[in-house]
Design an enzyme around this catalytic site. Structure first.
Site, PDB file in Angstrom:
ATOM      1  N   CYS A   1       0.874  -1.182   0.000  1.00 58.93           N
ATOM      2  CA  CYS A   1       0.000   0.000   0.000  1.00 58.93           C
ATOM      3  C   CYS A   1       0.907   1.226   0.000  1.00 58.93           C
ATOM      4  O   CYS A   1       2.076   1.134  -0.387  1.00 58.93           O
ATOM      5  CB  CYS A   1      -0.970  -0.014   1.191  1.00 58.93           C
TER       6      CYS A   1
ATOM      7  N   ASN B   1       2.257   1.479   4.413  1.00 60.28           N
ATOM      8  CA  ASN B   1       2.576   0.215   5.089  1.00 60.28           C
ATOM      9  C   ASN B   1       2.279   0.269   6.592  1.00 60.28           C
ATOM     10  O   ASN B   1       2.959  -0.373   7.399  1.00 60.28           O
ATOM     11  CB  ASN B   1       4.029  -0.212   4.838  1.00 60.28           C
TER      12      ASN B   1
ATOM     13  N   CYS C   1      -1.453   0.812   7.428  1.00 62.52           N
ATOM     14  CA  CYS C   1      -2.899   0.533   7.542  1.00 62.52           C
ATOM     15  C   CYS C   1      -3.309  -0.710   6.745  1.00 62.52           C
ATOM     16  O   CYS C   1      -3.592  -1.765   7.313  1.00 62.52           O
ATOM     17  CB  CYS C   1      -3.730   1.719   7.066  1.00 62.52           C
ATOM     18  N   ARG C   2      -3.344  -0.591   5.414  1.00 55.31           N
ATOM     19  CA  ARG C   2      -3.941  -1.660   4.602  1.00 55.31           C
ATOM     20  C   ARG C   2      -3.044  -2.878   4.400  1.00 55.31           C
ATOM     21  O   ARG C   2      -3.491  -4.011   4.595  1.00 55.31           O
ATOM     22  CB  ARG C   2      -4.358  -1.095   3.240  1.00 55.31           C
ATOM     23  N   SER C   3      -1.789  -2.661   3.969  1.00 50.57           N
ATOM     24  CA  SER C   3      -0.977  -3.854   3.668  1.00 50.57           C
ATOM     25  C   SER C   3      -0.636  -4.674   4.915  1.00 50.57           C
ATOM     26  O   SER C   3      -0.633  -5.905   4.841  1.00 50.57           O
ATOM     27  CB  SER C   3       0.265  -3.502   2.834  1.00 50.57           C
TER      28      SER C   3
ATOM     29  N   ASP D   1      -8.109   3.803   1.049  1.00 53.24           N
ATOM     30  CA  ASP D   1      -7.195   4.183   2.125  1.00 53.24           C
ATOM     31  C   ASP D   1      -7.986   4.692   3.334  1.00 53.24           C
ATOM     32  O   ASP D   1      -8.660   5.726   3.252  1.00 53.24           O
ATOM     33  CB  ASP D   1      -6.261   5.285   1.602  1.00 53.24           C
TER      34      ASP D   1
HETATM   35  P1  4NP Z   1      -1.775   2.871   4.075  1.00 51.49           P
HETATM   36  O1  4NP Z   1      -2.404   4.240   4.649  1.00 51.49           O
HETATM   37  O2  4NP Z   1      -1.215   3.176   2.711  1.00 51.49           O
HETATM   38  O3  4NP Z   1      -2.932   1.946   4.004  1.00 51.49           O
HETATM   39  O4  4NP Z   1      -0.714   2.450   5.074  1.00 51.49           O
HETATM   40  C1  4NP Z   1      -1.673   5.405   4.738  1.00 51.49           C
HETATM   41  C2  4NP Z   1      -0.948   5.669   5.875  1.00 51.49           C
HETATM   42  C3  4NP Z   1      -0.238   6.858   5.998  1.00 51.49           C
HETATM   43  C4  4NP Z   1      -0.280   7.776   4.975  1.00 51.49           C
HETATM   44  C5  4NP Z   1      -1.018   7.533   3.840  1.00 51.49           C
HETATM   45  C6  4NP Z   1      -1.710   6.341   3.713  1.00 51.49           C
HETATM   46  N1  4NP Z   1       0.444   9.020   5.107  1.00 51.49           N
HETATM   47  O5  4NP Z   1       0.361   9.851   4.192  1.00 51.49           O
HETATM   48  O6  4NP Z   1       1.111   9.217   6.109  1.00 51.49           O
END
Ligand code: 4NP
Length: 204
Positions: free
Chosen positions: A33, A36, A38-40, A162
């Protein structure tokens, strides 16, 4: 999805999981994702957990997750990811965020994106590796296959939205998706293994 044959299956103690099927060829999977956190990691935690209750899956030598961005390198998963996993009995999963690297394309057979942006990033990076190394078609086929994780859930093109900037609800929705996609992927591997065994029989 980019088609390619197997990749090398280097394993490390922290990312190795037991296997159980004897007919299917071993595989490896990396969830990707943006951050790294939340989703992955949710995908990884759910997939690891489901493997423990799916006796017929083929050997899976390596499972990991990473991000296309560097914002959270070294951070643990978002507390909302951990809390939704815990709500579903997944209490032992641990992870530290890392960024995708070129060598991941040598080390994983499957590199699965959570959304179309991640998928574009992966496809471009894969193409650059092929071009920069001047790979033959055969060599390129040995690189990891990139695809959308949601393609295994029965609704092709389904993205995991997201949830980072939203409410906890988004994490529960993501959890449900990860379970569905993981089950679909395991079915796919089992069928691929059965098909491989049938091919062997037909050849003899
Ligand atoms: P992820 O979510 O891609 O599912 O881990 C996010 C976590 C943090 C951020 C963006 C998406 N960020 O911009 O910090």
């Amino acid at each position: 999805m980019t088609a390619a044959n197997g990749a090398s299956t280097t394993s490390s103690p922290s990312s190795t999981t037991p296997s159980s099927s004897s007919t299917a060829k071993p595989t490896s999977i990396l969830f990707v994702c943006l951050g790294n956190i939340c989703r992955s990691p949710m995908a990884e935690g759910v997939f690891r957990h489901l493997l423990t209750s799916s006796p017929s899956h083929p050997p899976i030598t390596r499972i990991d997750s990473c991000g296309t961005g560097a914002y959270h390198i070294g951070d643990p998963p978002d507390p909302r990811t951990m809390s939704v996993l815990e709500d579903h009995g997944i209490t032992s999963y641990r992870h530290r965020a890392r960024k995708l690297s070129r060598k991941d394309f040598d080390e994983f057979e499957w590199i699965m994106a959570m959304d179309e942006d991640n998928l574009d990033y992966l496809s471009r990076m894969r193409r650059k590796i092929v071009e920069n190394k001047g790979m033959s078609e055969e060599e390129a086929e040995r690189l990891g296959k990139v695809g959308l994780w949601g393609d295994f859930g029965g609704n092709p093109g389904e993205e995991v939205v997201d949830p980072y900037y939203g409410a906890r609800d988004g994490f529960s929705i993501a959890y449900e998706q990860m379970v569905r996609f993981s089950r679909g992927f395991l079915r796919f591997l089992e069928e691929r293994g059965e098909q491989g065994a049938l091919d062997e029989l037909n050849r003899s």
